[in-house]
Design a protein around this motif. Structure first.
Motif, PDB file in Angstrom:
ATOM      1  N   ARG A 157      -7.269   6.138   2.556  1.00  0.00           N
ATOM      2  CA  ARG A 157      -7.445   4.708   1.642  1.00  0.00           C
ATOM      3  C   ARG A 157      -7.468   4.843   0.315  1.00  0.00           C
ATOM      4  N   LYS A 158      -8.261   5.676  -0.276  1.00  0.00           N
ATOM      5  CA  LYS A 158      -8.504   5.799  -1.633  1.00  0.00           C
ATOM      6  C   LYS A 158      -7.166   6.254  -2.280  1.00  0.00           C
ATOM      7  N   LYS A 159      -6.363   7.270  -1.731  1.00  0.00           N
ATOM      8  CA  LYS A 159      -5.065   7.745  -2.091  1.00  0.00           C
ATOM      9  C   LYS A 159      -4.250   6.237  -2.129  1.00  0.00           C
ATOM     10  N   LEU A 160      -4.367   5.494  -1.205  1.00  0.00           N
ATOM     11  CA  LEU A 160      -3.244   4.284  -1.094  1.00  0.00           C
ATOM     12  C   LEU A 160      -3.912   3.131  -2.104  1.00  0.00           C
ATOM     13  N   GLU A 161      -5.175   3.114  -2.406  1.00  0.00           N
ATOM     14  CA  GLU A 161      -5.695   2.078  -3.285  1.00  0.00           C
ATOM     15  C   GLU A 161      -5.249   2.457  -4.774  1.00  0.00           C
ATOM     16  N   ASN A 216      -6.779  -1.919   2.262  1.00  0.00           N
ATOM     17  CA  ASN A 216      -7.117  -2.194   3.369  1.00  0.00           C
ATOM     18  C   ASN A 216      -6.258  -1.381   4.268  1.00  0.00           C
ATOM     19  N   THR A 217      -5.732  -0.503   4.253  1.00  0.00           N
ATOM     20  CA  THR A 217      -4.832   0.415   5.044  1.00  0.00           C
ATOM     21  C   THR A 217      -5.492   1.836   4.972  1.00  0.00           C
ATOM     22  N   PRO A 218      -5.898   2.346   6.091  1.00  0.00           N
ATOM     23  CA  PRO A 218      -5.797   1.432   7.451  1.00  0.00           C
ATOM     24  C   PRO A 218      -6.932   0.456   7.160  1.00  0.00           C
ATOM     25  N   ALA A 219      -6.702  -0.375   8.382  1.00  0.00           N
ATOM     26  CA  ALA A 219      -7.823  -1.605   8.433  1.00  0.00           C
ATOM     27  C   ALA A 219      -8.699  -1.217   9.479  1.00  0.00           C
ATOM     28  N   SER A 220      -9.899  -1.468   9.176  1.00  0.00           N
ATOM     29  CA  SER A 220     -10.987  -1.309  10.191  1.00  0.00           C
ATOM     30  C   SER A 220     -11.041  -2.533  11.274  1.00  0.00           C
ATOM     31  N   VAL A 221     -11.305  -2.060  12.450  1.00  0.00           N
ATOM     32  CA  VAL A 221     -11.837  -3.281  13.416  1.00  0.00           C
ATOM     33  C   VAL A 221     -13.114  -2.769  13.921  1.00  0.00           C
TER      34      VAL A 221
END
Length: 250
Positions: free
Chosen positions: A224-228, A234-239
């Motif tokens: 996520r940090k790399k994508l942010e 919010n990728t991947p998104a937590s459920v």
């Protein structure tokens, strides 16, 4: 002979989808089973090639680059587990195991090595066709100049070269991912609407020595940090209470 009686041919035709002409490698040492599977798959618009042992399967996988492999577990020269391990070492070709082994430990072994699905013998050929179609739909791969690509939104996975990238504002950004992060992202992109439990991702994406589900959270957090850093949140998104899905705001 380990095939169940199948329904009418119309049930097989009803499974036709736009990925016709995909090449399916049938790795099965029982010629009669292989011939019947090939007939059903051909009837659904798919091309097939047969390998009668594990070594031949790997040779044909390397040279022909099939879109999916139907892989029997108990084969001469190399068993299905060995073949699956080598296929996973090479890339992300979808693999459906054909096995008489229905114990949970065998299924977990296959998932850890990287199987996409299972069909337990005896099986109906029509069921196998349905499983093949479902896995091909999930894979969502396209071929560009002979390279298999998985695309969802701005994300692209080069399955042959193990490269992930995103297209933002007309520019392609290559993601610097670890092997585990690459496997997690690829697994989620194959079924972007599906929620994967931590246990599923642990078995299919993490190294053999990792046994704790919280390890999955650590890898997802780093991904996520790399994508942010690219503005993708919010990728991947937590459920909550379940796990993760591809999701996000890309």
């Amino acid at each position: 002979m380990t095939l169940r009686a199948a329904g009418s041919s119309s049930s097989t035709r009803s499974n036709q989808v736009p990925m016709t002409q995909a090449l399916i490698l049938i790795a099965e040492d029982e010629a009669e089973i292989a011939e019947i599977l090939a007939a059903y798959l051909n009837r659904s618009g798919l091309r097939t090639i047969h390998a009668a042992d594990g070594q031949d399967a790997l040779i044909k996988h390397q040279s022909l680059k099939p879109d999916l492999v139907l892989l029997d577990v108990q084969m001469p020269r190399m068993d299905g587990w060995q073949v699956l391990s080598e296929i996973r070492h090479r890339g992300e070709t979808p693999v459906i195991m054909l096995t008489a082994l229905d114990q949970d430990i065998d299924k977990l072994m296959g998932l850890r090595i990287g199987a996409d699905d299972y069909v337990v013998k005896p099986f109906s050929p029509a069921e196998v066709v349905a499983r093949v179609m479902a896995v091909l739909r999930r894979a969502k791969t396209v071929a560009v100049d002979g390279v298999r690509l998985l695309r969802v939104g701005v994300f692209q996975i080069d399955l042959d070269n193990h490269e992930a990238s995103v297209d933002l504002d007309g520019q392609r950004h290559t993601l610097d991912l670890t092997l585990t992060e690459f496997k997690v992202l690829t697994s989620l992109m194959r079924s972007p609407k599906r929620v994967f439990s931590r246990a599923e991702l642990l078995v299919s994406c993490l190294p053999e020595g990792d046994t704790l589900e919280r390890t999955v959270d650590s890898h997802v957090s780093k991904l996520r940090k790399k994508l942010e850093s690219l503005g993708i949140h919010n990728t991947p998104a937590s459920v909550r209470g379940v796990g993760y899905r591809f999701g996000g705001d890309a």
